[in-house]
Design a protein around this motif. Structure first.
Motif, PDB file in Angstrom:
ATOM      1  N   GLU A  90       0.832  -1.199   0.000  1.00  0.00           N
ATOM      2  CA  GLU A  90       0.000   0.000   0.000  1.00  0.00           C
ATOM      3  C   GLU A  90       0.875   1.261   0.000  1.00  0.00           C
ATOM      4  OE1 GLU A  90      -3.086  -0.191  -0.490  1.00  0.00           O
ATOM      5  OE2 GLU A  90      -3.384  -2.323  -0.086  1.00  0.00           O
TER       6      GLU A  90
ATOM      7  N   ARG B  33      -6.858   2.959   0.955  1.00  0.00           N
ATOM      8  CA  ARG B  33      -6.154   2.026   1.839  1.00  0.00           C
ATOM      9  C   ARG B  33      -4.732   2.497   2.148  1.00  0.00           C
ATOM     10  NH1 ARG B  33      -6.783  -3.928  -0.486  1.00  0.00           N
ATOM     11  NH2 ARG B  33      -5.716  -4.332   1.492  1.00  0.00           N
TER      12      ARG B  33
ATOM     13  N   LYS C  29      -1.542   4.637   3.750  1.00  0.00           N
ATOM     14  CA  LYS C  29      -1.177   5.099   5.092  1.00  0.00           C
ATOM     15  C   LYS C  29      -0.656   6.537   5.007  1.00  0.00           C
ATOM     16  CE  LYS C  29      -1.421   0.979   7.282  1.00  0.00           C
ATOM     17  NZ  LYS C  29      -2.108   0.681   8.550  1.00  0.00           N
TER      18      LYS C  29
ATOM     19  N   ARG D 103      -5.229   4.241   9.543  1.00  0.00           N
ATOM     20  CA  ARG D 103      -4.330   4.598   8.443  1.00  0.00           C
ATOM     21  C   ARG D 103      -3.677   5.965   8.627  1.00  0.00           C
ATOM     22  NH1 ARG D 103      -6.818   6.632   2.832  1.00  0.00           N
ATOM     23  NH2 ARG D 103      -8.570   7.894   3.505  1.00  0.00           N
TER      24      ARG D 103
END
Length: 236
Positions: A34, A111, A113, A178
């Motif tokens: 991610e 999704r 971070k 996140r």
């Protein structure tokens, strides 16, 4: 491209250093990770975080500004023409001026971070003046509402810095899974970062890559010279 840092046309990715080689195995073994966006202002340990992300195997994109042939007139044009084209090439993003686009990036990557790296406002401003003071930078006009030089504009810069940090925290207040606040220097360690990214801690100390004492060493100057010779975009 799995190793964009090795291209001689690499302009925005961090140059391959020891941190890059430390993270090479993870990069080869852990694909399709991610995105990670470091959305605190510059001079908040961004280089240290970038090096740490390299150790963890991320392809890291750093400081990005419009070129001479690219003069966007709106915020949307700036994002679409300068920043958006780089998103598929890298995994992690930090420094100027990624942090002003955190809303766009959060919508594009639900999704991903996000790390807000901060320190006390007065300490941050002192570092800004030491590093950038005395020069009017075009990209700073986008960030600091038309004021391109921090020198002599303490109140204006601190107000912008404080508002950004507050707005980011408010925006992500319901998305703690996140979003992470990393306070410099107390949170700059492997425990904090790896717990957030849900990855195994690497061996060795957490990088502290851009301290003034390091920037002024002969070793650092030599590495900067080598980088300038290698990458085509730096040639006269």
């Amino acid at each position: 491209m799995l190793l964009p840092e090795l291209s001689r046309k690499n302009k925005h990715g961090l140059a391959p250093t020891l941190y890059f080689f430390k993270g090479l195995y993870r990069r080869l073994a852990e694909r399709n990770r991610e995105k990670v966006f470091v959305i605190g202002f510059h001079k908040n340990g961004t280089t240290s975080l970038a090096r740490a992300l390299q150790v963890l195997g991320y392809r890291v994109c750093g400081f990005v500004t419009p070129g001479q042939d690219n003069n966007p007139s709106t915020r949307k044009e700036l994002f679409n023409s300068v920043y958006k084209p780089l998103l598929d090439k890298y995994d992690a993003f930090e420094d100027t001026a990624w942090f002003i686009f955190y809303k766009e990036l959060a919508e594009m990557y639900p999704r991903a971070k996000f790390i807000l790296n901060i320190q006390p406002a007065k300490s941050w401003y002192k570092s800004m003046v030491k590093h950038f003071g005395g020069y009017d930078r075009e990209i700073f006009h986008w960030i600091y509402d038309g004021v391109g030089d921090p020198l002599g504009h303490k109140e204006h810069y601190i107000k912008k810095y404080t508002r950004h940090n507050r707005d980011v925290k408010q925006y992500f207040k319901n998305e703690r899974n996140r979003f992470l606040v990393m306070r410099m220097p107390e949170d700059f360690n492997w425990d904090v970062m790896c717990n957030f990214l849900n990855c195994k801690k690497p061996f060795g100390n957490f990088p502290h890559a851009n301290a003034a004492s390091i920037r002024n060493t002969l070793r650092r100057k030599f590495l900067d010279w080598v980088k300038a010779k290698y990458y085509k975009y730096n040639k006269a």
